[in-house]
Design a protein around this motif. Structure first.
Motif, short mmCIF file in Angstrom:
data_model
loop_
_atom_site.label_atom_id
_atom_site.label_comp_id
_atom_site.label_asym_id
_atom_site.label_seq_id
_atom_site.Cartn_x
_atom_site.Cartn_y
_atom_site.Cartn_z
N SER A 1 0.91 -1.48 -0.12
CA SER A 1 -0.03 -0.06 0.22
C SER A 1 0.85 1.29 -0.19
O SER A 1 0.72 2.32 -0.62
N GLY B 1 -12.59 7.52 7.13
CA GLY B 1 -11.25 7.34 7.55
C GLY B 1 -10.73 8.20 8.77
O GLY B 1 -11.54 9.09 8.98
N ARG C 1 -7.86 11.33 -2.97
CA ARG C 1 -9.00 11.92 -2.80
C ARG C 1 -9.06 13.44 -3.29
O ARG C 1 -8.50 14.28 -3.29
N ASN D 1 -5.59 8.92 2.56
CA ASN D 1 -6.24 8.37 3.47
C ASN D 1 -5.19 7.48 4.47
O ASN D 1 -5.28 6.19 4.63
N HIS E 1 -21.44 7.76 4.08
CA HIS E 1 -20.36 6.82 3.76
C HIS E 1 -19.27 7.74 2.98
O HIS E 1 -18.67 7.35 2.01
N ASN E 2 -18.98 9.09 3.49
CA ASN E 2 -18.23 10.04 3.13
C ASN E 2 -17.61 10.79 4.39
O ASN E 2 -18.47 11.70 4.85
N HIS F 1 -13.85 12.01 7.02
CA HIS F 1 -12.46 11.99 7.43
C HIS F 1 -12.27 12.73 8.60
O HIS F 1 -12.52 13.85 8.64
N LEU G 1 -12.52 1.01 10.75
CA LEU G 1 -11.93 -0.05 9.44
C LEU G 1 -13.10 -0.78 8.73
O LEU G 1 -12.94 -0.83 7.64
N ASP G 2 -14.15 -1.04 9.35
CA ASP G 2 -15.29 -1.76 8.82
C ASP G 2 -16.35 -0.42 8.50
O ASP G 2 -17.70 -1.05 7.96
N CYS G 3 -15.99 0.81 8.27
CA CYS G 3 -16.97 1.76 7.97
C CYS G 3 -16.63 2.28 6.62
O CYS G 3 -15.57 3.19 6.53
N PRO G 4 -17.29 1.93 5.46
CA PRO G 4 -16.77 2.35 4.13
C PRO G 4 -16.63 3.82 4.01
O PRO G 4 -17.79 4.36 4.32
N GLY G 5 -15.78 4.50 3.41
CA GLY G 5 -15.83 5.68 3.06
C GLY G 5 -15.48 6.63 4.03
O GLY G 5 -15.25 7.98 3.74
#
Length: 302
Positions: A26, A213, A34, A257, A166-167, A169, A207-211
């Motif tokens: 990564s 960070g 982004r 991210n 889902h968006n 940071h 970690l398990d929440c899409p979108g």
């Protein structure tokens, strides 16, 4: 059951090696940066210092809207006018992040006036800069309320909507002093260590929440008014960071991210040495890290 446990134990090194390889991949092949053009960014302590530079950097990279929170209207107004001249929509609100009810009220006002916040930068902080025995109790409480608990309130205010969209940071401008404390700033080091634990737990929970960070930034001594009392052992070898550098690298980390950013990279070595050297050698690390002598009763980026 015993054989199953043994099998899991034998697989552990393989799983760890896989995680290391995946992390290295990564880094070598970073995700697509982004695009900030659709983001609304809220920066606490946004009127001056690193906060002002963050507002400039987000504006320079095309953020849709920028919101500044702080306690000094003059600084907020000046920064907001500058950001507008750069071509970005900018709003400011007077808010003490250490006051829970005030945070929730201002968050509601932001949603009604500006809209949903998609990037929250917890930057506000203060330093009392005295030893424990010389510190006033109220001053110690103020440091903890602003530097640590303030992040609880702001994150609780804005994270739920990010999760719905889902968006989002969450960014924390922390300090390397969270990992390597110095004398003369016991309030700041303690609050930043607590803040680091908060962000580490939050990052793992997302970690398990899409979108959505999170990024924790741990800069070394920065040349702002807040740290005029900082005394470094080798100033020519390790000059203070410029606020512009911290802001630029922070926004880059958000776009990539990245969960953790130490500035400069040599701070990784400091943390490693502290973890492996014997107790008798820790004194040298403390001498290297420096000390803090308070120039005023209170300083901060609020």
């Amino acid at each position: 059951m015993r054989w199953r446990s043994l099998g899991r134990l034998l697989l552990l090194p393989v799983q760890m090696a896989w995680c290391v390889l995946r992390a290295a991949a990564s880094l070598a092949l970073p995700a697509r940066a982004r695009d900030l053009r659709g983001d609304t960014v809220l920066i606490t302590g946004g009127g001056r210092g690193i906060g002002r530079q963050l507002a400039r950097e987000f504006s320079r990279r095309g953020a849709k809207k920028i919101i500044l929170w702080g306690r000094t209207e003059k600084c907020l107004k000046e920064t907001a006018e500058e950001i507008r001249q750069m071509g970005s929509e900018c709003h400011y609100f007077i808010c003490d992040v250490g006051n829970r009810e005030e945070v929730y009220q201002r968050a509601k006002a932001v949603r009604e006036k500006v809209g949903d916040v998609t990037i929250l930068v917890n930057n506000a902080a203060v330093v009392h800069g005295k030893s424990l025995m010389d510190s006033d109790d109220d001053a110690l409480l103020k440091s903890q309320h602003i530097n640590t608990l303030g992040q609880f309130w702001t994150t609780k205010a804005f994270l739920p909507r990010m999760l719905e969209l889902h968006n989002g940071h969450i960014v924390c401008i922390n300090s390397v002093l969270a990992l390597s404390a110095i004398p003369g700033a016991i309030d700041y080091c303690t609050s930043k260590a607590s803040s680091f634990a908060f962000m580490e737990s939050l990052t793992l929970g997302l970690l398990d929440c899409p979108g959505v960070g999170a990024t924790t930034v741990l800069p070394y001594h920065t040349s702002t008014e807040m740290f005029q009392g900082m005394r470094v052992r080798f100033p020519s070898l390790f000059p203070p960071l410029k606020p512009e550098t911290v802001a630029r690298r922070t926004v880059e980390a958000v776009q990539e991210n990245r969960p953790l950013l130490l500035l400069p990279w040599t701070m990784h070595l400091l943390v490693i040495l502290k973890s492996v050297l014997p107790q008798s050698a820790l004194e040298e690390i403390h001498r290297f890290s420096g000390s803090y002598t308070c120039m005023n009763t209170f300083k901060g980026r609020t």
